[in-house]
Design an enzyme around this catalytic site. Structure first.
Site, mmCIF file in Angstrom:
data_model
loop_
_atom_site.group_PDB
_atom_site.id
_atom_site.type_symbol
_atom_site.label_atom_id
_atom_site.label_comp_id
_atom_site.label_asym_id
_atom_site.label_seq_id
_atom_site.Cartn_x
_atom_site.Cartn_y
_atom_site.Cartn_z
ATOM 1 N N HIS A 1 13.962 -4.730 2.238
ATOM 2 C CA HIS A 1 12.545 -4.390 2.322
ATOM 3 C C HIS A 1 11.737 -5.002 1.186
ATOM 4 O O HIS A 1 10.510 -5.094 1.275
ATOM 5 C CB HIS A 1 12.389 -2.868 2.309
ATOM 6 C CG HIS A 1 11.252 -2.364 3.146
ATOM 7 N ND1 HIS A 1 10.726 -3.055 4.227
ATOM 8 C CD2 HIS A 1 10.523 -1.208 3.068
ATOM 9 C CE1 HIS A 1 9.755 -2.346 4.764
ATOM 10 N NE2 HIS A 1 9.599 -1.239 4.086
ATOM 11 N N ASN B 1 4.101 1.654 1.789
ATOM 12 C CA ASN B 1 3.169 2.159 2.794
ATOM 13 C C ASN B 1 1.748 2.364 2.280
ATOM 14 O O ASN B 1 0.854 2.677 3.065
ATOM 15 C CB ASN B 1 3.699 3.458 3.423
ATOM 16 C CG ASN B 1 3.839 4.579 2.416
ATOM 17 O OD1 ASN B 1 3.771 4.355 1.207
ATOM 18 N ND2 ASN B 1 4.044 5.791 2.907
ATOM 19 N N ASN C 1 4.990 -1.296 7.585
ATOM 20 C CA ASN C 1 4.084 -0.382 6.897
ATOM 21 C C ASN C 1 3.241 -1.063 5.822
ATOM 22 O O ASN C 1 2.074 -0.698 5.614
ATOM 23 C CB ASN C 1 4.876 0.769 6.266
ATOM 24 C CG ASN C 1 5.410 1.734 7.303
ATOM 25 O OD1 ASN C 1 4.851 1.860 8.391
ATOM 26 N ND2 ASN C 1 6.494 2.417 6.968
#
Length: 213
Positions: free
Chosen positions: A26, A98, A146
Protein backbone atom coordinates in the site's frame (compact mmCIF):
# COMPACT_ATOMS: atom_id res chain seq x y z
CA UNK A 1 13.71 27.10 -22.99
CA UNK A 2 11.29 29.03 -20.81
CA UNK A 3 11.11 32.71 -21.61
CA UNK A 4 12.25 35.27 -19.08
CA UNK A 5 8.77 36.74 -18.71
CA UNK A 6 6.93 33.43 -18.31
CA UNK A 7 6.83 31.11 -15.33
CA UNK A 8 8.28 27.64 -15.79
CA UNK A 9 5.87 24.74 -15.59
CA UNK A 10 5.54 23.47 -12.06
CA UNK A 11 4.45 19.91 -11.20
CA UNK A 12 3.61 18.26 -7.91
CA UNK A 13 4.61 14.59 -7.61
CA UNK A 14 2.86 12.83 -4.75
CA UNK A 15 3.74 9.45 -3.28
CA UNK A 16 0.68 7.97 -1.58
CA UNK A 17 1.02 5.47 1.22
CA UNK A 18 0.91 4.95 4.97
CA UNK A 19 4.23 6.21 6.28
CA UNK A 20 3.64 4.13 9.43
CA UNK A 21 3.80 1.01 7.22
CA UNK A 22 6.88 1.57 5.01
CA UNK A 23 7.78 -0.84 2.21
CA UNK A 24 4.34 -2.43 2.16
CA UNK A 25 2.29 -2.86 -1.00
CA UNK A 26 0.00 0.00 0.00
CA UNK A 27 3.01 2.31 0.43
CA UNK A 28 4.76 1.55 -2.85
CA UNK A 29 3.96 5.10 -4.02
CA UNK A 30 6.08 6.45 -1.18
CA UNK A 31 8.85 3.95 -1.94
CA UNK A 32 9.05 5.33 -5.48
CA UNK A 33 8.75 8.96 -4.32
CA UNK A 34 11.69 8.47 -1.94
CA UNK A 35 13.71 6.85 -4.74
CA UNK A 36 13.00 9.75 -7.11
CA UNK A 37 13.97 12.26 -4.43
CA UNK A 38 17.25 10.40 -3.89
CA UNK A 39 17.82 10.08 -7.63
CA UNK A 40 17.61 13.83 -8.14
CA UNK A 41 19.24 14.66 -4.79
CA UNK A 42 16.15 16.38 -3.42
CA UNK A 43 16.08 16.45 0.39
CA UNK A 44 12.61 16.00 1.85
CA UNK A 45 11.80 17.93 5.02
CA UNK A 46 8.65 17.92 7.09
CA UNK A 47 6.34 20.91 6.52
CA UNK A 48 3.55 21.28 9.06
CA UNK A 49 1.61 23.63 6.77
CA UNK A 50 0.94 20.77 4.34
CA UNK A 51 1.21 17.85 6.78
CA UNK A 52 3.86 16.06 4.79
CA UNK A 53 7.49 15.87 3.71
CA UNK A 54 8.30 18.23 0.85
CA UNK A 55 11.24 18.89 -1.45
CA UNK A 56 11.77 21.12 -4.47
CA UNK A 57 13.99 20.96 -7.52
CA UNK A 58 14.29 21.97 -11.17
CA UNK A 59 14.99 19.38 -13.88
CA UNK A 60 15.56 19.71 -17.62
CA UNK A 61 13.02 17.73 -19.65
CA UNK A 62 13.49 17.01 -23.35
CA UNK A 63 10.44 17.29 -25.64
CA UNK A 64 8.92 13.99 -26.75
CA UNK A 65 9.56 13.01 -30.41
CA UNK A 66 6.52 13.49 -32.62
CA UNK A 67 5.13 10.58 -34.58
CA UNK A 68 6.20 10.49 -38.20
CA UNK A 69 9.10 12.86 -37.62
CA UNK A 70 12.77 12.35 -36.98
CA UNK A 71 13.63 10.52 -40.21
CA UNK A 72 15.58 11.55 -43.28
CA UNK A 73 18.48 13.90 -43.96
CA UNK A 74 16.60 17.04 -42.94
CA UNK A 75 15.89 15.59 -39.53
CA UNK A 76 19.47 14.40 -39.19
CA UNK A 77 20.76 17.91 -39.93
CA UNK A 78 18.34 19.60 -37.55
CA UNK A 79 19.62 21.00 -34.28
CA UNK A 80 18.87 18.80 -31.28
CA UNK A 81 15.81 19.90 -29.32
CA UNK A 82 16.42 22.14 -26.36
CA UNK A 83 15.35 20.88 -22.96
CA UNK A 84 12.80 22.78 -20.93
CA UNK A 85 13.52 23.59 -17.31
CA UNK A 86 10.65 22.27 -15.17
CA UNK A 87 10.02 22.90 -11.49
CA UNK A 88 9.03 19.91 -9.37
CA UNK A 89 7.74 19.66 -5.83
CA UNK A 90 7.87 16.19 -4.26
CA UNK A 91 5.34 15.39 -1.53
CA UNK A 92 5.07 12.45 0.85
CA UNK A 93 1.96 12.97 3.01
CA UNK A 94 2.19 12.17 6.71
CA UNK A 95 -1.58 11.74 6.89
CA UNK A 96 -2.92 8.21 6.65
CA UNK A 97 -4.04 7.02 3.24
CA UNK A 98 -7.77 7.62 3.55
CA UNK A 99 -7.29 11.32 4.44
CA UNK A 100 -4.06 12.01 2.51
CA UNK A 101 -5.86 14.15 -0.07
CA UNK A 102 -5.90 17.05 2.37
CA UNK A 103 -2.09 17.17 2.23
CA UNK A 104 -2.19 17.10 -1.58
CA UNK A 105 -4.69 19.98 -1.75
CA UNK A 106 -2.75 22.10 0.75
CA UNK A 107 0.51 21.59 -1.14
CA UNK A 108 -1.10 22.46 -4.46
CA UNK A 109 -2.60 25.64 -3.01
CA UNK A 110 0.44 26.78 -1.02
CA UNK A 111 3.44 25.56 -3.02
CA UNK A 112 2.60 25.25 -6.74
CA UNK A 113 2.65 28.23 -9.12
CA UNK A 114 0.72 28.32 -11.37
CA UNK A 115 -1.71 26.16 -9.41
CA UNK A 116 -3.91 23.69 -11.30
CA UNK A 117 -5.10 20.14 -10.70
CA UNK A 118 -3.49 19.15 -14.00
CA UNK A 119 -0.11 19.86 -12.38
CA UNK A 120 -0.53 16.92 -10.00
CA UNK A 121 1.01 13.49 -10.62
CA UNK A 122 -0.03 10.93 -8.01
CA UNK A 123 1.95 7.71 -7.56
CA UNK A 124 -0.14 4.96 -5.98
CA UNK A 125 -0.48 1.20 -5.68
CA UNK A 126 -2.96 -0.56 -7.96
CA UNK A 127 -4.61 -3.93 -7.53
CA UNK A 128 -5.70 -3.83 -11.17
CA UNK A 129 -2.16 -3.86 -12.59
CA UNK A 130 0.13 -6.88 -12.38
CA UNK A 131 3.12 -6.63 -10.06
CA UNK A 132 6.04 -4.58 -11.47
CA UNK A 133 3.82 -2.92 -14.10
CA UNK A 134 2.96 0.78 -14.32
CA UNK A 135 -0.06 2.38 -15.95
CA UNK A 136 -0.41 6.15 -16.35
CA UNK A 137 -3.94 7.52 -16.22
CA UNK A 138 -5.49 10.96 -16.41
CA UNK A 139 -8.71 11.72 -14.54
CA UNK A 140 -11.42 9.17 -13.82
CA UNK A 141 -12.75 7.58 -10.66
CA UNK A 142 -10.75 6.35 -7.68
CA UNK A 143 -11.51 2.73 -8.58
CA UNK A 144 -11.71 1.82 -4.93
CA UNK A 145 -8.40 3.39 -3.87
CA UNK A 146 -8.92 5.34 -0.65
CA UNK A 147 -5.98 7.69 -1.18
CA UNK A 148 -7.10 8.62 -4.68
CA UNK A 149 -10.68 9.04 -3.43
CA UNK A 150 -9.47 11.37 -0.68
CA UNK A 151 -7.48 13.37 -3.24
CA UNK A 152 -10.51 13.68 -5.52
CA UNK A 153 -12.65 14.84 -2.60
CA UNK A 154 -10.05 17.35 -1.36
CA UNK A 155 -9.50 18.80 -4.83
CA UNK A 156 -13.22 18.70 -5.67
CA UNK A 157 -12.31 17.17 -9.03
CA UNK A 158 -10.88 14.11 -10.78
CA UNK A 159 -8.75 15.87 -13.37
CA UNK A 160 -5.23 15.06 -12.23
CA UNK A 161 -2.59 12.58 -13.40
CA UNK A 162 -1.99 9.21 -11.76
CA UNK A 163 0.77 6.66 -12.29
CA UNK A 164 -0.59 3.34 -11.07
CA UNK A 165 2.02 0.96 -9.66
CA UNK A 166 0.97 -2.66 -10.01
CA UNK A 167 0.80 -4.88 -6.96
CA UNK A 168 -1.66 -7.46 -8.33
CA UNK A 169 -4.14 -9.30 -6.13
CA UNK A 170 -3.59 -12.03 -3.59
CA UNK A 171 -5.93 -14.78 -2.40
CA UNK A 172 -6.41 -13.19 1.02
CA UNK A 173 -8.54 -10.23 2.08
CA UNK A 174 -7.54 -7.04 0.24
CA UNK A 175 -6.93 -5.08 3.46
CA UNK A 176 -4.48 -7.73 4.66
CA UNK A 177 -2.84 -8.11 1.25
CA UNK A 178 -2.00 -4.44 0.73
CA UNK A 179 -0.48 -4.09 4.21
CA UNK A 180 1.92 -6.98 3.69
CA UNK A 181 5.59 -6.15 3.02
CA UNK A 182 6.52 -5.95 -0.63
CA UNK A 183 8.18 -9.19 -1.76
CA UNK A 184 11.92 -8.73 -2.20
CA UNK A 185 11.70 -8.87 -6.01
CA UNK A 186 9.07 -6.13 -6.06
CA UNK A 187 10.85 -3.97 -3.50
CA UNK A 188 14.10 -4.07 -5.49
CA UNK A 189 12.12 -3.12 -8.63
CA UNK A 190 10.78 0.05 -6.99
CA UNK A 191 13.46 0.98 -4.46
CA UNK A 192 16.68 2.68 -5.47
CA UNK A 193 17.87 5.51 -7.68
CA UNK A 194 18.57 3.19 -10.62
CA UNK A 195 15.80 0.67 -10.00
CA UNK A 196 14.03 -0.40 -13.18
CA UNK A 197 10.59 0.57 -11.89
CA UNK A 198 11.79 4.03 -10.87
CA UNK A 199 13.23 4.63 -14.34
CA UNK A 200 9.92 3.56 -15.91
CA UNK A 201 8.00 5.90 -13.63
CA UNK A 202 10.29 8.79 -14.53
CA UNK A 203 9.76 8.15 -18.25
CA UNK A 204 6.02 8.36 -17.60
CA UNK A 205 6.53 11.62 -15.71
CA UNK A 206 8.55 13.03 -18.61
CA UNK A 207 5.78 12.11 -21.05
CA UNK A 208 3.15 13.81 -18.89
CA UNK A 209 5.25 16.96 -18.56
CA UNK A 210 6.14 17.09 -22.25
CA UNK A 211 2.47 16.81 -23.23
CA UNK A 212 1.39 19.66 -20.93
CA UNK A 213 0.28 22.82 -22.69
Amino acid sequence: MTGKDSQPKHFLIVGLGNYTHPNTRHSVGQVVLDSLAERFQVPLSYDRSVMGWVGNTEIDILPQPQKGKGKGKQAADAAPPEPERIKFTFLKPKLLMNVSGKSVALTLRNKIRPSTNRSIIVLHDSLEQKPLKISPKYSGSANGHNGVRSTIDSLAGQDFHRIRLGIGRGPQDVADFVLEPLPSKELSHWDGTEAEGVSEVWKAVEAIVASAK
